[in-house]
Design a protein around this motif. Sequence first.
Motif, short mmCIF file in Angstrom:
data_model
loop_
_atom_site.label_atom_id
_atom_site.label_comp_id
_atom_site.label_asym_id
_atom_site.label_seq_id
_atom_site.Cartn_x
_atom_site.Cartn_y
_atom_site.Cartn_z
N THR A 95 3.96 -9.33 -3.85
CA THR A 95 2.79 -8.56 -4.30
C THR A 95 3.09 -7.80 -5.58
O THR A 95 2.26 -7.73 -6.49
CB THR A 95 2.32 -7.60 -3.19
OG1 THR A 95 2.07 -8.35 -2.00
CG2 THR A 95 1.06 -6.88 -3.59
N GLY A 169 -1.13 -3.48 -3.26
CA GLY A 169 -0.57 -3.71 -4.59
C GLY A 169 -1.00 -2.61 -5.54
O GLY A 169 -2.18 -2.24 -5.59
N TYR A 186 -3.99 -6.21 0.04
CA TYR A 186 -4.00 -7.65 0.24
C TYR A 186 -3.50 -8.02 1.63
O TYR A 186 -2.71 -7.28 2.23
CB TYR A 186 -3.10 -8.35 -0.80
CG TYR A 186 -3.53 -8.16 -2.22
CD1 TYR A 186 -4.50 -8.98 -2.79
CD2 TYR A 186 -2.95 -7.17 -3.02
CE1 TYR A 186 -4.90 -8.81 -4.11
CE2 TYR A 186 -3.34 -7.00 -4.34
CZ TYR A 186 -4.31 -7.82 -4.88
OH TYR A 186 -4.70 -7.66 -6.19
#
Length: 214
Positions: A95, A169, A186
């Motif tokens: 990420t 992120g 995410y």
Amino acid sequence: MNLSDRQRKLVFGGLVVVLAAVGVYLTVAAPDHDSGADPAPSARPTATPTGPTGPASPPPGIATPVSPGGFDIYRLLPFSQAEFGTAADLAQRFTAAYGTFRFDEDPKTYIGRLAPMVTGELRAELERGATAPGLIEDRRQQQTVATGGATLDRVRDIEDNSVIFLVTGKQEVTEGGKKTQKSEQYAVTVARDGGSLKVYSFAPADAGQQGDTG
């Protein structure tokens, strides 16, 4: 032996009944090879499973009384503690790397950093996105430079061959000389890929995704 007309008719009728019964028996008892029907379930070939089919060494289970103070949850899970640690590290590093790029960098260099961490299918998807002419031109015009980081939030789901992490992120982005801070959560699926663990899929957390690969 001379038979009367009536006797001959009775004998002929009896033969017809017998022949008809034999025909019915042969039709029902004989296998129908030309009808196209499926064979009996026991005769059907066993389907060969495709893709991962589960952990190489299933969890041993716990037969003795459980001690709350010394309970080893990994004995009931399809991943060992070391595998979980490796998967979590991979999700976090990927990420952060995903969010790190600059306008004057060759997209192939960017993809080259991500490639060792992802499956072949995901690499192809990432490459298509990173090499889109519109995206490249926009970053060049804005002179975009982004530095990514990531925090592991929690585990969303665990399957036999994969684990989904929720990862936030974070980016420090410079565009047109101005710096901004961005963040997005995410869902990162890490799955067994041959003898290693790879990022199998990657999407915004609110989009949802299926994690298991088997």
